[in-house]
Write a protein that holds these residues in place. Structure first.
Motif, PDB file in Angstrom:
ATOM      1  N   ARG A 127      67.210   1.501  58.889  1.00 58.38           N
ATOM      2  CA  ARG A 127      67.606   2.551  57.955  1.00 58.38           C
ATOM      3  C   ARG A 127      66.400   3.147  57.225  1.00 58.38           C
ATOM      4  N   GLU A 128      65.212   2.583  57.456  1.00 54.86           N
ATOM      5  CA  GLU A 128      63.983   3.006  56.785  1.00 54.86           C
ATOM      6  C   GLU A 128      64.140   2.902  55.267  1.00 54.86           C
ATOM      7  N   ASP A 129      64.798   1.823  54.826  1.00 61.69           N
ATOM      8  CA  ASP A 129      65.024   1.604  53.410  1.00 61.69           C
ATOM      9  C   ASP A 129      63.884   0.838  52.739  1.00 61.69           C
ATOM     10  N   LEU A 130      63.008   0.235  53.527  1.00 60.34           N
ATOM     11  CA  LEU A 130      61.927  -0.560  52.955  1.00 60.34           C
ATOM     12  C   LEU A 130      60.667   0.284  52.823  1.00 60.34           C
ATOM     13  N   ASN A 131      59.933   0.103  51.712  1.00 59.35           N
ATOM     14  CA  ASN A 131      58.596   0.683  51.714  1.00 59.35           C
ATOM     15  C   ASN A 131      57.701  -0.242  52.543  1.00 59.35           C
ATOM     16  N   ALA A 132      56.523   0.241  52.869  1.00 61.66           N
ATOM     17  CA  ALA A 132      55.658  -0.492  53.804  1.00 61.66           C
ATOM     18  C   ALA A 132      55.304  -1.880  53.295  1.00 61.66           C
ATOM     19  N   LEU A 133      55.126  -2.020  51.991  1.00 61.84           N
ATOM     20  CA  LEU A 133      54.756  -3.315  51.429  1.00 61.84           C
ATOM     21  C   LEU A 133      55.922  -4.302  51.499  1.00 61.84           C
ATOM     22  N   GLU A 134      57.134  -3.829  51.235  1.00 61.98           N
ATOM     23  CA  GLU A 134      58.318  -4.688  51.368  1.00 61.98           C
ATOM     24  C   GLU A 134      58.475  -5.147  52.813  1.00 61.98           C
ATOM     25  N   GLU A 135      58.230  -4.238  53.753  1.00 61.44           N
ATOM     26  CA  GLU A 135      58.315  -4.586  55.169  1.00 61.44           C
ATOM     27  C   GLU A 135      57.284  -5.659  55.518  1.00 61.44           C
ATOM     28  N   ALA A 136      56.062  -5.504  55.017  1.00 62.49           N
ATOM     29  CA  ALA A 136      55.005  -6.481  55.287  1.00 62.49           C
ATOM     30  C   ALA A 136      55.364  -7.857  54.727  1.00 62.49           C
ATOM     31  N   MET A 137      55.907  -7.879  53.517  1.00 62.38           N
ATOM     32  CA  MET A 137      56.269  -9.148  52.898  1.00 62.38           C
ATOM     33  C   MET A 137      57.405  -9.825  53.661  1.00 62.38           C
ATOM     34  N   LEU A 168      51.296  -6.055  58.441  1.00 62.54           N
ATOM     35  CA  LEU A 168      50.861  -7.269  57.736  1.00 62.54           C
ATOM     36  C   LEU A 168      49.491  -7.092  57.091  1.00 62.54           C
ATOM     37  N   ARG A 169      48.643  -6.265  57.691  1.00 67.88           N
ATOM     38  CA  ARG A 169      47.303  -6.040  57.136  1.00 67.88           C
ATOM     39  C   ARG A 169      47.361  -5.407  55.747  1.00 67.88           C
ATOM     40  N   LEU A 170      48.473  -4.755  55.426  1.00 68.15           N
ATOM     41  CA  LEU A 170      48.591  -4.126  54.113  1.00 68.15           C
ATOM     42  C   LEU A 170      48.558  -5.161  52.993  1.00 68.15           C
ATOM     43  N   LEU A 171      48.944  -6.397  53.310  1.00 63.47           N
ATOM     44  CA  LEU A 171      48.934  -7.455  52.299  1.00 63.47           C
ATOM     45  C   LEU A 171      47.522  -7.908  51.956  1.00 63.47           C
ATOM     46  N   VAL A 181      51.256   1.751  47.154  1.00 60.89           N
ATOM     47  CA  VAL A 181      52.166   1.740  48.304  1.00 60.89           C
ATOM     48  C   VAL A 181      53.586   1.423  47.845  1.00 60.89           C
ATOM     49  N   ALA A 182      53.734   0.395  47.003  1.00 61.30           N
ATOM     50  CA  ALA A 182      55.056  -0.010  46.527  1.00 61.30           C
ATOM     51  C   ALA A 182      55.734   1.106  45.742  1.00 61.30           C
ATOM     52  N   ALA A 183      54.936   1.886  45.006  1.00 61.21           N
ATOM     53  CA  ALA A 183      55.487   2.969  44.186  1.00 61.21           C
ATOM     54  C   ALA A 183      55.703   4.251  44.986  1.00 61.21           C
ATOM     55  N   GLY A 184      55.266   4.258  46.252  1.00 63.77           N
ATOM     56  CA  GLY A 184      55.451   5.442  47.078  1.00 63.77           C
ATOM     57  C   GLY A 184      54.374   6.492  46.925  1.00 63.77           C
ATOM     58  N   ARG A 185      53.341   6.198  46.146  1.00 65.53           N
ATOM     59  CA  ARG A 185      52.255   7.166  45.987  1.00 65.53           C
ATOM     60  C   ARG A 185      51.355   7.216  47.217  1.00 65.53           C
ATOM     61  N   LEU A 186      51.311   6.109  47.959  1.00 58.76           N
ATOM     62  CA  LEU A 186      50.583   6.049  49.232  1.00 58.76           C
ATOM     63  C   LEU A 186      51.559   5.639  50.324  1.00 58.76           C
TER      64      LEU A 186
END
Length: 289
Positions: A127-137, A168-171, A181-186
């Motif tokens: 659903r593309e509901d996760l931001n990239a950081l949530e997906e990485a975690m 995963l590299r985002l972590l 990233v979490a706030a959606g600014r990146l």
């Protein structure tokens, strides 16, 4: 591998509607029913952490008008007898409370912790509901808590292994960049572009302030990374014009940084990549035909 696990990549319908009745009975699945909201609790391992207020209110208004159209997926709460834990549908549960409902349609399944996490990740990713950081975690939890390999995680979420690895590299990014990233600014693309830079935090601030595109961020990151190498090259002595021209031509063809060190007809050719997608693309080019 269980039937439910094989169906993960096909989405929530595979888990609720398309499971063989005999398997469902064996796993203790229960039919759809109205479940009191007060008996439902969120999953503490829910991959999605952000639920914007405007989004919840919009869904609540829809529920007031049309009701909850899709049942949420629950399991018996492991440490709270008589209660249920959300597997998929926390956003609908929150909005239903806002809309004033006392019960919601739900499907209850007997699921272990690994199944719950995998299902939640698949549904949110689709659903593309996760931001990239949530997906990485979420991927990290599958790797560390449940011993999954990157290849197994990629199969479960119907993504490439390189996508999982790069996410995963985002972590590894500085906390300030992760906050953006979490706030959606990146975006994830912005973050990957600067992930290999020693000045990632400073680059992130410049990207956010200037509203740069991912392509512009990649160009800026290459320039930042190349500055020390160019300084070292100037110190060691300039390359001849032919070598520089060849480096430029190869870089244009490959879309990657290329370095040539020539010692009278013998030397080294270096091709630098920053993501696994770039490496995969280079391998395809070199092995084509």
């Amino acid at each position: 591998m269980a039937e439910g696990r094989r169906g993960l990549g096909r989405g929530l319908s595979a888990l609720m509607d398309e499971v063989d009745p005999a398997i469902a009975a064996q796993q203790g699945a229960r039919s759809r029913a109205e479940t009191p909201i007060e008996l439902i609790q969120p999953n503490p391992d829910q991959p999605r952490r952000s639920f914007p207020e405007a989004e919840i209110e919009e869904l609540a208004q829809s529920i007031r008008e049309k009701g909850v159209l899709q049942p949420i997926l629950l399991r018996p709460a492991p440490r709270a007898p008589g209660r249920f834990e959300i597997v998929v549908g926390e956003r609908r549960w929150r909005a239903a409370q806002r809309a004033g409902l006392v019960a919601v349609p739900a499907v209850v399944r007997e699921l272990d912790d690994l199944q719950v996490l995998e299902i939640a990740i698949v549904e949110n990713v689709q659903r593309e509901d996760l931001n990239a950081l949530e997906e990485a975690m979420a991927y990290k939890a599958l790797l560390e808590r449940f011993g999954r390999t990157q290849e197994a995680v990629a199969r479960a979420v119907s993504k490439s292994r390189s996508h999982v690895a790069n996410t995963l590299r985002l972590l590894q990014l500085p906390p300030a960049v992760q906050d953006h990233v979490a706030a959606g600014r990146l975006s994830a693309g912005h973050a990957r572009a600067i992930a290999a830079s020693e000045n990632a935090a400073a680059l992130a601030e410049r990207i956010v302030a200037a509203g740069l595109s991912v392509r512009e961020a990649e160009t800026m990151a290459r320039a930042d990374k190349g500055a020390p190498r160019k300084a070292a090259a100037r110190k060691a002595g300039s390359k001849d014009a032919d070598t520089l021209a060849l480096e430029h031509d190869l870089a244009e063809v490959l879309g990657l940084d290329v370095g040539i060190v020539d010692h009278g007809g013998a030397g080294e050719l270096t091709i630098r990549y920053e993501t696994l997608e770039q490496l995969d693309d280079l391998c395809r080019r070199l092995t084509r035909g």
